[in-house]
Design a protein around this motif. Sequence first.
Motif, PDB file in Angstrom:
ATOM      1  N   GLN A 102     -13.374  -0.641  -1.768  1.00 32.70           N
ATOM      2  CA  GLN A 102     -13.296  -2.063  -1.415  1.00 32.70           C
ATOM      3  C   GLN A 102     -12.088  -2.743  -2.058  1.00 32.70           C
ATOM      4  OE1 GLN A 102     -15.803  -3.826   0.734  1.00 32.70           O
ATOM      5  NE2 GLN A 102     -15.770  -1.663   1.255  1.00 32.70           N
ATOM      6  N   VAL A 103     -11.119  -1.959  -2.500  1.00 39.06           N
ATOM      7  CA  VAL A 103      -9.846  -2.530  -2.955  1.00 39.06           C
ATOM      8  C   VAL A 103      -8.906  -2.441  -1.740  1.00 39.06           C
ATOM      9  CG1 VAL A 103      -7.955  -2.383  -4.623  1.00 39.06           C
ATOM     10  CG2 VAL A 103     -10.261  -1.694  -5.298  1.00 39.06           C
ATOM     11  N   PRO A 104      -8.388  -3.572  -1.266  1.00 45.73           N
ATOM     12  CA  PRO A 104      -7.728  -3.595   0.039  1.00 45.73           C
ATOM     13  C   PRO A 104      -6.576  -2.599   0.250  1.00 45.73           C
ATOM     14  CG  PRO A 104      -8.149  -5.826  -0.720  1.00 45.73           C
ATOM     15  CD  PRO A 104      -8.526  -4.917  -1.849  1.00 45.73           C
ATOM     16  N   HIS A 105      -5.806  -2.299  -0.801  1.00 51.16           N
ATOM     17  CA  HIS A 105      -4.637  -1.430  -0.590  1.00 51.16           C
ATOM     18  C   HIS A 105      -4.681  -0.204  -1.502  1.00 51.16           C
ATOM     19  CE1 HIS A 105      -2.911  -4.741   1.699  1.00 51.16           C
ATOM     20  NE2 HIS A 105      -3.348  -5.510   0.724  1.00 51.16           N
ATOM     21  N   THR A 106      -4.510   0.948  -0.885  1.00 41.65           N
ATOM     22  CA  THR A 106      -4.364   2.213  -1.628  1.00 41.65           C
ATOM     23  C   THR A 106      -3.018   2.800  -1.240  1.00 41.65           C
ATOM     24  OG1 THR A 106      -6.740   2.629  -1.492  1.00 41.65           O
ATOM     25  CG2 THR A 106      -5.344   4.528  -1.980  1.00 41.65           C
ATOM     26  N   LEU A 116      -3.998   1.375  -6.610  1.00 39.00           N
ATOM     27  CA  LEU A 116      -4.909   0.485  -5.879  1.00 39.00           C
ATOM     28  C   LEU A 116      -4.537  -0.950  -6.225  1.00 39.00           C
ATOM     29  CD1 LEU A 116      -8.349   2.093  -6.901  1.00 39.00           C
ATOM     30  CD2 LEU A 116      -6.663   2.963  -5.311  1.00 39.00           C
ATOM     31  N   THR A 117      -4.563  -1.805  -5.249  1.00 34.28           N
ATOM     32  CA  THR A 117      -4.300  -3.216  -5.524  1.00 34.28           C
ATOM     33  C   THR A 117      -4.862  -4.096  -4.409  1.00 34.28           C
ATOM     34  OG1 THR A 117      -2.597  -4.888  -5.929  1.00 34.28           O
ATOM     35  CG2 THR A 117      -1.970  -3.071  -4.496  1.00 34.28           C
ATOM     36  N   SER A 118      -5.204  -5.301  -4.771  1.00 36.21           N
ATOM     37  CA  SER A 118      -5.664  -6.271  -3.777  1.00 36.21           C
ATOM     38  C   SER A 118      -4.489  -7.048  -3.207  1.00 36.21           C
ATOM     39  CB  SER A 118      -6.647  -7.261  -4.420  1.00 36.21           C
ATOM     40  OG  SER A 118      -7.716  -6.550  -4.978  1.00 36.21           O
ATOM     41  N   SER A 119      -3.322  -6.874  -3.789  1.00 35.41           N
ATOM     42  CA  SER A 119      -2.159  -7.662  -3.385  1.00 35.41           C
ATOM     43  C   SER A 119      -1.296  -6.902  -2.375  1.00 35.41           C
ATOM     44  CB  SER A 119      -1.326  -7.993  -4.637  1.00 35.41           C
ATOM     45  OG  SER A 119       0.008  -8.248  -4.290  1.00 35.41           O
ATOM     46  N   ALA A 120      -1.125  -7.503  -1.211  1.00 38.65           N
ATOM     47  CA  ALA A 120      -0.283  -6.877  -0.181  1.00 38.65           C
ATOM     48  C   ALA A 120       1.159  -6.751  -0.688  1.00 38.65           C
ATOM     49  CB  ALA A 120      -0.318  -7.707   1.101  1.00 38.65           C
ATOM     50  N   GLU A 121       1.571  -7.730  -1.474  1.00 37.26           N
ATOM     51  CA  GLU A 121       2.942  -7.724  -1.984  1.00 37.26           C
ATOM     52  C   GLU A 121       3.169  -6.565  -2.970  1.00 37.26           C
ATOM     53  OE1 GLU A 121       3.884 -11.486  -3.832  1.00 37.26           O
ATOM     54  OE2 GLU A 121       5.650 -10.545  -4.746  1.00 37.26           O
ATOM     55  N   LEU A 122       2.193  -6.392  -3.886  1.00 33.78           N
ATOM     56  CA  LEU A 122       2.333  -5.277  -4.840  1.00 33.78           C
ATOM     57  C   LEU A 122       2.269  -3.932  -4.120  1.00 33.78           C
ATOM     58  CD1 LEU A 122       0.238  -6.319  -7.985  1.00 33.78           C
ATOM     59  CD2 LEU A 122       2.721  -6.344  -7.686  1.00 33.78           C
ATOM     60  N   ALA A 123       1.390  -3.849  -3.117  1.00 32.31           N
ATOM     61  CA  ALA A 123       1.270  -2.595  -2.368  1.00 32.31           C
ATOM     62  C   ALA A 123       2.606  -2.255  -1.712  1.00 32.31           C
ATOM     63  CB  ALA A 123       0.169  -2.709  -1.321  1.00 32.31           C
ATOM     64  N   LYS A 124       3.243  -3.273  -1.158  1.00 30.01           N
ATOM     65  CA  LYS A 124       4.537  -3.073  -0.498  1.00 30.01           C
ATOM     66  C   LYS A 124       5.575  -2.570  -1.510  1.00 30.01           C
ATOM     67  CE  LYS A 124       7.504  -5.667   2.605  1.00 30.01           C
ATOM     68  NZ  LYS A 124       8.357  -6.794   2.409  1.00 30.01           N
ATOM     69  N   LYS A 125       5.545  -3.158  -2.705  1.00 29.97           N
ATOM     70  CA  LYS A 125       6.490  -2.725  -3.752  1.00 29.97           C
ATOM     71  C   LYS A 125       6.263  -1.260  -4.111  1.00 29.97           C
ATOM     72  CE  LYS A 125       7.413  -6.986  -6.268  1.00 29.97           C
ATOM     73  NZ  LYS A 125       7.065  -7.755  -7.447  1.00 29.97           N
ATOM     74  N   VAL A 126       4.984  -0.904  -4.274  1.00 26.86           N
ATOM     75  CA  VAL A 126       4.693   0.486  -4.669  1.00 26.86           C
ATOM     76  C   VAL A 126       5.074   1.454  -3.546  1.00 26.86           C
ATOM     77  CG1 VAL A 126       2.910   2.116  -5.390  1.00 26.86           C
ATOM     78  CG2 VAL A 126       2.864  -0.219  -6.261  1.00 26.86           C
TER      79      VAL A 126
END
Length: 367
Positions: A51-55, A199-209
């Motif tokens: 349930q964490v939006p971004h993997t 894992l992150t809930s932030s779309a921005e952090l996911a994009k960075k990773v």
Amino acid sequence: MGTIPLVDLKAQHRQIADEVQRGFAAVLENTSFILGKEVAAFEQEYSAFTQVPHTVGVANGTDALELALRAVGVGRGDEVILPANTFIATALAAERAGAKVVLVDCDPTWQLIDVAEVEKRLSKKVKAVMPVHLFGQCAAMEKLTPLAQAAGAHLVEDAAQSQGARRNGASAGSFGAAAGTSFYPGKNLGAYGDAGAVLTSSAELAKKVRALRNYGSETKYFHPETGFNSRLDTLQAVVLSAKLKRLAGWNEQRRAAAKRYDELLAPLSQVQRPSTMPGNEHVWHLYVVRVANRDAVLKKLQESGVGAGIHYPVPVHLQGAFAHLGHKAGDFPAAEKAAHEILSLPMFAEITPAQQEQVADALKKAL
Ligand SMILES: Cc1ncc(COP(=O)(O)O)c(C=O)c1O
């Protein structure tokens, strides 16, 4: 009586062998070895599970932690607080991100990061706090969150040992700005080689990773920043998807096994059994007891065919790799005491009651 390994990966493989073989055959056929569709599929499945939006799948857990730290902006001159009693990789990730590692002690009961010690070390220099969800249960995130927020620090969870663990209903990896997990083969969710995820809930952090794991690039051959080559292999994604379907059941089996150990070991007064911190749903990555004369006990167990282990014999501050921090024995008494007493007993979903009885008998004799 046979020998009992600390972790039995063969027993697990037998359950998924056909599925893995079919998945591997499909990848070999279409040759999408790097970032194939299986990687994206697993990322979505893991997000549904936690349930964490971004993997974002990466090459291993150490990279996952480093990329998570870099994504939240940790760099040279920053401090990162983490517990002295963790696998070295937590500290390596912070150091590799350019930060100064600031160690704190653990609590004496669950060996989770000591929140009061974190509070003492928080300052403007601290960019991130890395709680480690050690042995399969979460740190006290509800206490750390307001402290970190007040100090302007990010929480980056080390969720390598806690796949499926929950605290007050929320998943390990869902509390901080980002989390790193490891799919090292022996983990609750293990690949067939190195693998990990952020894992992150932030779309921005996911994009960075996603950019950081791929040479710092979002568009092929354009590199606005310095990145890494740290992608989850397509073949590993096949294994992880097959195992993920079974993970909740396997974690349930681990809980049953922990309960059986609790019952079997209750009569042994010299053995301190592990416990679950209130509010946690434990996934028993490791079942860690404590005994006074640990090294002698471990030797006897191993001689009798029981694959016990120590996680970990030397805390971070006493490792040569971190000698430059200038610590000495005595600096983190709870972590040091634990390092002398802890003993991990064989633990895996498929362990049988008979095997556990054999472990308990061997332990009784060893004591
Ligand atoms: C607590 C912890 N952090 C980080 C790691 C590093 O993961 P990896 O071995 O996949 O790099 C591990 C496992 O090895 C771990 O147990």
